[in-house]
Scaffold this motif. Structure first.
Motif, short mmCIF file in Angstrom:
data_model
loop_
_atom_site.label_atom_id
_atom_site.label_comp_id
_atom_site.label_asym_id
_atom_site.label_seq_id
_atom_site.Cartn_x
_atom_site.Cartn_y
_atom_site.Cartn_z
N VAL A 1 2.82 9.25 0.91
CA VAL A 1 1.35 9.16 1.36
C VAL A 1 1.39 9.88 2.77
N PRO A 2 0.54 10.85 2.89
CA PRO A 2 0.50 11.65 4.09
C PRO A 2 0.06 11.02 5.11
N LEU A 3 0.48 11.44 6.53
CA LEU A 3 0.57 10.80 7.63
C LEU A 3 -0.79 10.24 7.99
N VAL B 1 -1.70 -4.38 -5.22
CA VAL B 1 -0.67 -3.04 -5.02
C VAL B 1 -1.70 -1.81 -5.20
N VAL B 2 -1.52 -0.89 -4.22
CA VAL B 2 -2.14 0.20 -4.16
C VAL B 2 -1.36 1.29 -4.33
N ALA B 3 -1.60 2.08 -5.32
CA ALA B 3 -0.44 3.47 -5.60
C ALA B 3 -0.41 4.39 -4.74
N ASP B 4 0.39 5.08 -4.57
CA ASP B 4 0.54 6.52 -3.52
C ASP B 4 -0.23 7.31 -4.03
N HIS B 5 -0.50 7.44 -5.42
CA HIS B 5 -1.42 8.55 -6.07
C HIS B 5 -2.91 8.33 -5.76
N ALA B 6 -3.28 6.91 -5.33
CA ALA B 6 -4.54 6.71 -4.95
C ALA B 6 -4.78 7.06 -3.42
N LEU B 7 -3.88 7.34 -2.71
CA LEU B 7 -3.90 7.59 -1.39
C LEU B 7 -3.58 9.08 -0.93
N GLN B 8 -3.64 9.90 -1.54
CA GLN B 8 -3.43 11.42 -1.24
C GLN B 8 -4.29 12.25 -0.15
N ARG B 9 -5.61 11.79 -0.52
CA ARG B 9 -6.62 12.44 0.02
C ARG B 9 -7.18 11.43 1.47
N ASP B 10 -7.29 10.39 1.17
CA ASP B 10 -8.09 9.40 2.24
C ASP B 10 -7.40 8.02 1.96
N LEU C 1 0.75 -1.04 0.07
CA LEU C 1 -0.26 0.10 0.08
C LEU C 1 0.73 1.38 -0.23
N GLY C 2 0.79 2.05 -1.07
CA GLY C 2 1.56 3.40 -0.95
C GLY C 2 2.81 3.15 -2.14
N LEU C 3 2.84 2.19 -3.17
CA LEU C 3 3.73 2.04 -3.77
C LEU C 3 3.96 3.37 -4.93
N ALA C 4 5.05 3.81 -5.21
CA ALA C 4 5.44 4.90 -5.80
C ALA C 4 6.13 4.27 -7.28
N ALA C 5 5.21 4.52 -8.26
CA ALA C 5 5.66 4.15 -9.62
C ALA C 5 7.24 4.40 -10.12
N GLU C 6 7.35 5.69 -9.73
CA GLU C 6 8.63 6.30 -10.40
C GLU C 6 9.72 5.55 -9.59
N ALA C 7 9.45 4.81 -8.27
CA ALA C 7 10.75 4.52 -7.59
C ALA C 7 11.11 2.86 -7.73
N ASN C 8 10.34 2.47 -8.75
CA ASN C 8 10.47 0.75 -9.02
C ASN C 8 10.54 0.64 -10.51
N VAL D 1 5.50 -1.56 7.88
CA VAL D 1 5.62 -0.27 8.08
C VAL D 1 6.66 0.52 7.70
N ASP D 2 7.10 0.70 6.22
CA ASP D 2 8.30 1.21 5.78
C ASP D 2 8.23 2.83 5.91
N LEU D 3 9.13 3.33 6.45
CA LEU D 3 8.83 4.88 7.01
C LEU D 3 8.98 5.70 5.60
N ASP D 4 9.67 4.88 4.57
CA ASP D 4 9.81 5.83 3.29
C ASP D 4 8.57 5.75 2.33
N VAL D 5 7.38 5.28 2.97
CA VAL D 5 6.15 5.80 2.39
C VAL D 5 5.53 7.04 2.63
N LEU D 6 6.23 7.65 3.76
CA LEU D 6 5.65 9.02 4.05
C LEU D 6 6.45 10.05 3.17
N PRO D 7 6.05 11.28 3.04
CA PRO D 7 6.67 12.39 2.34
C PRO D 7 7.88 12.81 3.02
#
Ligand code: MN
Length: 311
Positions: A261-263, A209-218, A187-194, A240-246
């Motif tokens: 993905v916002p906290l 896989v749920v992309a980071d783009h889909a998890l910006q608002r909620d 959950l929170g995968l960044a396409a550019e980073a893979n 929980v990998d902390l690198d999922v956060l901005p």
């Protein structure tokens, strides 16, 4: 605890928890340091002080200092209502270049703790921590269908190259061990980073896989994935990998995320996973204190740790 041919694995007992006290405010003034190591607590904490995985994944050392930095940031947080306490079992410390012996020792320790505790929280270390976490859960629950929920910008399913297993390969290794019944959601995968090779592999292995783009608002986009994996598994290992956060919030990781993905969304995801009632094991990985000069990432990790102990 040391099975390695050379002396690379040791155990460091937990330092004493210390912090602020406010007796003038009355009885309900407990902080996490007050409820550490209380008799009868059914939550356990253990650290994995390991730099080997990140170094092999071409990162800078520092993750070995993660567990202690998270403890320090946790100490003065308020004790959640309804959490009687937790036991701190100190750190498994790996000094060598191969994370393998450390992962094995961590797995043995986690398996033991799972016998006596409803939930075990592991503080990493890089994401190579996951191999030890998972080995412990598997040893404790040999017949369980294990679902893995990883909140992460990366799937960490790199094939093992010449350098050997690293912080980029843990879920590849778990898949190798148990290709059947591999229940894995990122959950929170960044396409550019893979690379596309990794997303192809994830698809081939049936990874959700749920992309980071889909998890910006909620967190809504993650709920069907969480509910599905909870429905088909007996127990959940939540990583929980902390690198999922901005990077603005979590700069102190090996691989900071420009978007992230916002906290508040990560917290809502955690709550949904915890609400399944199936989380026996969780870990928080990739904090690198030398890259976290203001201690902000450690503070974020501490908020997440408090949630994972209480929820
Ligand atoms: Mn990761």
């Amino acid at each position: 605890m040391n099975d390695a041919p050379n002396d690379t694995v040791s155990h460091q007992p937990a330092p004493e928890w210390q912090g602020r006290s406010d007796p003038e405010d009355g009885a309900r003034t407990l902080r996490l340091h007050h409820i550490a190591n209380r008799d009868g607590a059914d939550r356990a904490l253990i650290g994995f002080a390991c730099d080997a995985g990140v170094i092999r994944n071409q990162g800078q050392p520092g993750a070995a200092q993660g567990p202690q930095a998270i403890r320090q940031a946790m100490a003065n947080l308020s004790a959640p209502e309804g959490l009687p306490g937790f036991h701190d079992h100190g750190d498994v410390v790996l000094a060598g270049e191969d994370p393998g012996p450390g992962q094995q020792a961590l797995g043995l320790a986690v398996a033991g703790l799972l016998r006596d505790h409803a939930r075990v929280l592991v503080l990493g270390g890089g994401h190579e921590t996951a191999v030890g976490s998972w080995q412990g859960l598997r040893a404790a629950l040999p017949d369980a269908r294990i679902g893995i929920v990883n909140i992460d910008a990366h799937p960490d399913i790199r094939a093992i190259g010449a350098a050997g297993a690293s912080s980029g390969t843990p879920f590849f290794q778990i898949h190798q061990t148990e290709p059947e019944g591999f229940n894995y959601a990122v959950l929170g995968l960044a396409a550019e980073a893979n690379t596309l090779a990794l997303t192809d592999r994830a698809q081939e292995w049936g990874v959700t896989v749920v992309a980071d783009h889909a998890l910006q608002r909620d967190a809504e986009a993650a709920f069907p994935a969480i509910d599905a994996i909870a429905a088909r598994c007996d127990t959940i290992y939540l990583s929980v990998d902390l690198d999922v956060l901005p990077a603005s919030l979590a700069p102190g990781v090996s691989s900071p995320a420009a978007r992230g993905v916002p906290l508040h969304v990560v917290e809502a995801i955690l709550d949904r996973v915890l609400a399944t009632g199936k989380v026996r094991l969780a870990d928080i990985v990739e904090l690198s204190p030398p890259h976290d000069p203001a201690g902000l990432t450690a503070r974020v990790a501490a908020l997440i740790a408090r949630r994972l102990l209480a929820g």
